[in-house]
Motif scaffolding. Structure first.
Motif, PDB file in Angstrom:
ATOM      1  N   THR A   2      -7.333  -2.891 -12.442  1.00 31.16           N
ATOM      2  CA  THR A   2      -6.527  -3.643 -13.260  1.00 31.16           C
ATOM      3  C   THR A   2      -7.171  -5.215 -12.525  1.00 31.16           C
ATOM      4  O   THR A   2      -8.095  -5.472 -12.062  1.00 31.16           O
ATOM      5  N   GLU A   4      -5.703  -6.955 -10.506  1.00 25.94           N
ATOM      6  CA  GLU A   4      -6.007  -7.659  -9.134  1.00 25.94           C
ATOM      7  C   GLU A   4      -6.798  -6.895  -8.178  1.00 25.94           C
ATOM      8  O   GLU A   4      -7.123  -6.732  -7.270  1.00 25.94           O
ATOM      9  N   LEU A  12       0.128  -3.727 -10.102  1.00 30.92           N
ATOM     10  CA  LEU A  12       1.186  -4.882  -9.684  1.00 30.92           C
ATOM     11  C   LEU A  12       2.129  -5.268 -10.678  1.00 30.92           C
ATOM     12  O   LEU A  12       1.770  -5.693 -11.694  1.00 30.92           O
ATOM     13  N   ALA A  14       3.925  -9.078  -9.218  1.00 26.49           N
ATOM     14  CA  ALA A  14       4.613  -9.733  -8.694  1.00 26.49           C
ATOM     15  C   ALA A  14       4.915 -10.794  -8.614  1.00 26.49           C
ATOM     16  O   ALA A  14       5.342 -11.722  -9.775  1.00 26.49           O
ATOM     17  N   ALA A 167      -3.182 -11.577  -1.454  1.00 29.17           N
ATOM     18  CA  ALA A 167      -3.567 -10.874  -2.860  1.00 29.17           C
ATOM     19  C   ALA A 167      -4.756 -10.441  -2.741  1.00 29.17           C
ATOM     20  O   ALA A 167      -4.942  -8.988  -3.076  1.00 29.17           O
ATOM     21  N   SER A 168      -5.593 -10.852  -1.568  1.00 33.63           N
ATOM     22  CA  SER A 168      -7.096 -10.184  -1.290  1.00 33.63           C
ATOM     23  C   SER A 168      -6.815  -8.656  -0.343  1.00 33.63           C
ATOM     24  O   SER A 168      -6.989  -7.874   0.121  1.00 33.63           O
ATOM     25  N   ALA A 171      -4.519  -6.099  -2.436  1.00 34.60           N
ATOM     26  CA  ALA A 171      -6.308  -4.944  -2.952  1.00 34.60           C
ATOM     27  C   ALA A 171      -7.122  -4.069  -2.192  1.00 34.60           C
ATOM     28  O   ALA A 171      -6.918  -2.849  -2.799  1.00 34.60           O
TER      29      ALA A 171
END
Ligand code: BTN
Length: 250
Positions: A2, A4, A12, A14, A167-168, A171
């Motif tokens: 995706t 993200e 996701l 969010a 976010a990182s 993932a």
């Protein structure tokens, strides 16, 4: 992947601010959302931990929940807590290799001996003994940690790794969770148990177990095939299926 960076079938939703990502994902699951939906929030106003505790959720840390619809008995589905611990541990190891990470039974992660991640599994049953779905809620302290907790807490920033974004980390976490999930589906609990034990905090040493009405000590010798803790005690071996563990002061 995706946009993200989540591998299929994960996708996701969010939010900026929400009560609890677990509650929102539960609502979506009851409306029919499929396996692999992930809900994150930048802040939670009613974040929940295990044993009815609250989970403080200021801006900057990771709050994420993953929807799983495992086709197995509820007792087996509970193994997802260990699958998730390994996914989070590998994500942190990838992004912050200098941090000494350990898995604390049943579903916490320690960074340099302090709690950096908590996992809350919530199961809703279908007919029979099979879950309709399991919500896997994960909180990772990236920039701050609460004071005055039962178990000392920390964050990656406090352990010398600033600059991690929710976010990182999310993932990486979902990617590693997907890998361990595949291993669990193919090989059952055995590879999960072995990998978890190789990262376990306090294995082989004395630990204290606190139950609601009992506290005792023993040597942490193993994890059984159901994920219960095995303690060697003067009275013999004791199996602990639920409870909280603490190091024994030297
Ligand atoms: C614990 O260690 O007590 C478990 C903490 C779980 C916290 C996470 S944050 C994201 C998800 N939403 C919640 O309300 N709780 C979990």
């Amino acid at each position: 992947m995706t946009a993200e960076g989540l591998p299929p079938p994960f996708r996701l939703v969010a939010y900026d601010t929400i009560g609890s990502t677990n509650d929102e994902l539960k609502r979506l699951a009851r409306e029919g959302a499929g396996d692999g939906l992930v809900v994150t929030a930048a802040r939670q106003t009613a974040g929940r931990g295990r044993r009815g505790r609250s989970w403080t959720a200021p801006l900057g840390n990771l709050y994420t929940s993953i929807l799983s619809r495992p086709q197995c008995r509820a007792a087996i589905a509970a193994q997802l807590g260990f699958v998730t611990s390994l996914g989070v541990a590998d994500a942190i190891a990838e992004l912050a290799p200098a941090v000494a990470l350990r898995c604390k039974w049943p579903n916490d992660l320690l960074a340099n001996g302090k709690k950096v991640c908590g996992i809350l599994l919530e199961t809703e049953m279908a007919a029979g003994d099979q879950p309709d779905f399991v919500i896997i809620g994960i909180g990772v302290n990236l920039v701050s940690s609460p004071r005055d907790t039962l178990y000392p807490a920390t964050s990656l920033a406090e352990e010398g790794v600033p600059g991690m974004t929710p976010a990182s980390v999310n993932a990486a976490l979902v990617r590693h969770f997907a890998d361990w999930l595949a291993s669990w589906r193919e090989g059952g609990f055995a590879p999960i148990r072995e990998a978890w034990l190789s990262r376990a905090a306090g294995l082989g040493g004395p630990i204290q177990v606190r139950l609601e009405r009992d506290t005792f000590q023993g040597r942490f010798v193993d994890l059984d095939n159901d994920g219960a803790l095995l303690l060697d005690m003067p009275s013999g071996f004791r199996r602990v299926a639920a409870g909280e563990v603490f190091p024994v002061a030297a």
